[in-house]
Design a protein around this motif. Structure first.
Motif, PDB file in Angstrom:
ATOM      1  N   LYS A 373     -21.110 -75.132  22.923  1.00  0.00           N
ATOM      2  CA  LYS A 373     -20.866 -76.563  22.733  1.00  0.00           C
ATOM      3  C   LYS A 373     -21.567 -77.345  23.842  1.00  0.00           C
ATOM      4  O   LYS A 373     -21.418 -77.033  25.026  1.00  0.00           O
ATOM      5  N   PRO A 374     -22.375 -78.356  23.496  1.00  0.00           N
ATOM      6  CA  PRO A 374     -23.085 -79.129  24.518  1.00  0.00           C
ATOM      7  C   PRO A 374     -22.125 -79.717  25.549  1.00  0.00           C
ATOM      8  O   PRO A 374     -21.016 -80.149  25.223  1.00  0.00           O
ATOM      9  N   GLU A 375     -22.581 -79.743  26.804  1.00  0.00           N
ATOM     10  CA  GLU A 375     -21.727 -80.132  27.922  1.00  0.00           C
ATOM     11  C   GLU A 375     -22.346 -81.254  28.753  1.00  0.00           C
ATOM     12  O   GLU A 375     -23.563 -81.471  28.732  1.00  0.00           O
ATOM     13  N   ILE A 376     -21.487 -81.890  29.539  1.00  0.00           N
ATOM     14  CA  ILE A 376     -21.926 -82.734  30.646  1.00  0.00           C
ATOM     15  C   ILE A 376     -21.962 -81.842  31.880  1.00  0.00           C
ATOM     16  O   ILE A 376     -21.015 -81.103  32.140  1.00  0.00           O
ATOM     17  N   LEU A 377     -23.037 -81.884  32.630  1.00  0.00           N
ATOM     18  CA  LEU A 377     -23.137 -81.080  33.841  1.00  0.00           C
ATOM     19  C   LEU A 377     -22.204 -81.653  34.901  1.00  0.00           C
ATOM     20  O   LEU A 377     -22.199 -82.862  35.144  1.00  0.00           O
ATOM     21  N   ALA A 378     -21.411 -80.791  35.524  1.00  0.00           N
ATOM     22  CA  ALA A 378     -20.434 -81.268  36.504  1.00  0.00           C
ATOM     23  C   ALA A 378     -21.108 -81.835  37.743  1.00  0.00           C
ATOM     24  O   ALA A 378     -20.574 -82.731  38.396  1.00  0.00           O
ATOM     25  N   SER A 379     -22.287 -81.323  38.070  1.00  0.00           N
ATOM     26  CA  SER A 379     -23.005 -81.792  39.254  1.00  0.00           C
ATOM     27  C   SER A 379     -24.128 -82.731  38.830  1.00  0.00           C
ATOM     28  O   SER A 379     -24.008 -83.449  37.844  1.00  0.00           O
ATOM     29  N   THR A 380     -25.241 -82.710  39.552  1.00  0.00           N
ATOM     30  CA  THR A 380     -26.309 -83.676  39.320  1.00  0.00           C
ATOM     31  C   THR A 380     -27.663 -82.995  39.435  1.00  0.00           C
ATOM     32  O   THR A 380     -27.867 -82.157  40.316  1.00  0.00           O
ATOM     33  N   THR A 381     -28.591 -83.353  38.564  1.00  0.00           N
ATOM     34  CA  THR A 381     -29.952 -82.832  38.629  1.00  0.00           C
ATOM     35  C   THR A 381     -30.952 -83.982  38.535  1.00  0.00           C
ATOM     36  O   THR A 381     -30.575 -85.146  38.353  1.00  0.00           O
ATOM     37  N   ASP A 382     -32.238 -83.634  38.599  1.00  0.00           N
ATOM     38  CA  ASP A 382     -33.287 -84.644  38.456  1.00  0.00           C
ATOM     39  C   ASP A 382     -33.365 -85.203  37.040  1.00  0.00           C
ATOM     40  O   ASP A 382     -34.065 -86.185  36.800  1.00  0.00           O
ATOM     41  N   ALA A 383     -32.640 -84.593  36.108  1.00  0.00           N
ATOM     42  CA  ALA A 383     -32.671 -85.063  34.718  1.00  0.00           C
ATOM     43  C   ALA A 383     -32.275 -86.526  34.611  1.00  0.00           C
ATOM     44  O   ALA A 383     -32.751 -87.240  33.715  1.00  0.00           O
ATOM     45  N   ARG A 384     -31.415 -86.980  35.510  1.00  0.00           N
ATOM     46  CA  ARG A 384     -30.909 -88.347  35.395  1.00  0.00           C
ATOM     47  C   ARG A 384     -32.020 -89.383  35.524  1.00  0.00           C
ATOM     48  O   ARG A 384     -31.953 -90.458  34.924  1.00  0.00           O
TER      49      ARG A 384
END
Length: 443
Positions: A373-384
């Motif tokens: 199931k697609p998720e929200i990443l708990a942390s942060t990446t350069d994707a933002r």
């Protein structure tokens, strides 16, 4: 007789030596595993990452399979490498595959193998130990290896494909992807869809992420009248700060209750975690115990899901957690946005409204894989930084049946998992770059 034995032993020694050298040569660069190990051995850990050597390595690998390369630099000493495979219809929006060059530090004495040795346990299941094995040098090599295989079959992409290798992701990406995404160089790539890093899964489904949480750094400062430790003051600095700590702790508990009750994933709630407390009057032996301080401070790490309203949490901070009527002030450092340039939550649709989603999903399933199931990443990446531009992006690292070890001691990736990931990317890259259903950026 003795001389004959000695001569035989010498011959055997030479044969063994040559075999070892051949094995070493294959490990060092003649196979996908060997190239992965070479990339892992570059010490790109903060605070002093070496970017020059890995970029040279990647340029050589890319050019060896007929790809063009360009190295950009928005901050001195922090290169952004762009690798390009030109499509037959370059006017169509391109595909971007992103990964980062850097890694977090590693405490070598806590590892069973040196963290930059890329040691491969031949007797223990083919585990490759190295800092960055999962986060995320694996995908940086898998991109190139999958293209190498596709080119060997004569495959030609319709859409142009770009691979970006960026610096400083582990410290926020402000001198890397943030500047790259805001540049004319990035706009000229005409990106229509992108992939970035994901995470491993101990289970047998590939995890995929459609959004990141946004980090805020909150510092609350309370002030009051200093005085004797025995006196009861109203609205003292420590008293006011502890009131805030209690209120914040209650809010944290309400958010955590949703997670524990199974009503929300950890990444779908606002996390508020205390990271430091600072107060007291220092003395030669520690602190002056009979003196109440005039100032006290607490620092918090906040992570906000894209669907939350940033104005509401700011209102809560101003009115409840650090109200001026209690002699309190606060600062918020927003390390990213919650809304894109059109005011929409920064996340990528994973349903029929996003045609890229079905292409990606079908490509993974074509390899025998299954998406969780697609998720929200708990942390942060350069994707933002890319999603903020309105470009659909999925976070994806094809690692199943693998413990989550990013930033952990003894980070490793199994060789067969790495090789399976190359196969998955072959399917994904061929499908995405052959898709003609979208002729303009979906913004």
């Amino acid at each position: 007789m003795a001389s004959h034995i000695v001569e035989t032993l010498l011959v055997l020694s030479v044969i063994i030596f040559l075999q070892l050298q051949t094995t070493k040569g294959e490990e060092e660069g003649d196979t996908p595993i060997g190239r992965f190990q070479q990339y892992l051995r570059f010490k790109t850990a903060h605070p002093n990452p070496n970017y020059t050597a890995p970029v040279s390595f990647l340029v050589h690998q890319a050019q060896s399979i007929g790809l063009t390369t360009r190295t950009l630099e928005y901050v001195k000493g922090k290169p952004v490498l762009v690798v390009t495979w030109l499509g037959s219809k370059p006017q169509l929006p391109s595909i971007l595959l992103n990964s980062h060059l850097d890694s977090v530090p590693a405490e070598a004495d806590k590892w069973i193998h040196p963290p930059f040795s890329a040691h491969r346990t031949l007797d223990g299941g083919g585990l490759i130990y190295a800092r960055g094995a999962q986060d995320d040098k694996c995908i940086g090599v898998q991109y190139l290896e999958s293209i190498r295989n596709l080119k060997s079959t004569g495959f030609l992409p319709i859409r142009t494909l770009h691979i970006s290798y960026v610096p400083d992701e582990e410290i926020g990406g402000f001198d890397g992807m943030a500047k790259f995404a805001a540049s004319s160089d990035f706009r000229d790539l005409n990106v229509g869809f992108a992939l970035d890093e994901g995470q491993a899964n101990p289970g047998d489904e590939f995890r995929v992420f459609f959004a990141d949480r946004t980090p805020w750094e909150l510092v609350i400062t309370a002030r009051g009248v200093p005085g004797h430790g025995a006196k009861l003051y109203d609205n003292g600095a420590m008293e006011n700060l502890m009131k805030s700590v209690e209120l914040i702790s209650r809010f944290r508990e309400t958010q955590f209750d949703f997670v524990k009750a199974g009503k929300a994933a950890n990444s779908e709630v606002i996390s508020v975690n205390p990271v430091y407390l600072k107060a007291g009057t220092p003395s030669n032996t520690g602190f002056v115990m009979n003196m109440q301080p005039s100032e006290a401070e607490a620092g918090y790490d906040l992570r906000l899901p894209p669907m939350d309203d940033p104005h509401l949490i700011k209102k809560r901070i101003a009115e409840e957690w650090a109200p001026s009527i209690r002699n309190m002030t606060y600062t918020i450092k927003e390390k990213g946005k919650l809304r894109d340039h059109l005011g929409r939550p920064i996340m990528t649709a994973t349903n029929g409204s996003n045609p890229w989603w079905s292409v990606f999903k079908q490509a993974v399933e074509a390899t025998g894989g299954k998406l969780a199931k697609p998720e929200i990443l708990a942390s942060t990446t350069d994707a933002r930084y890319i999603r903020t531009l309105g470009i659909p992006l999925l976070g994806f690292s094809p690692m199943i049946n693998t413990p989550i070890l990013l930033h952990d001691h003894n980070e490793f990736l199994k060789d067969t998992v790495f090789l399976k990931g190359i196969q998955v990317y072959e399917s994904v890259i061929s499908a995405l770059s052959s898709f003609e259903g979208v002729s303009a950026q979906m913004i």
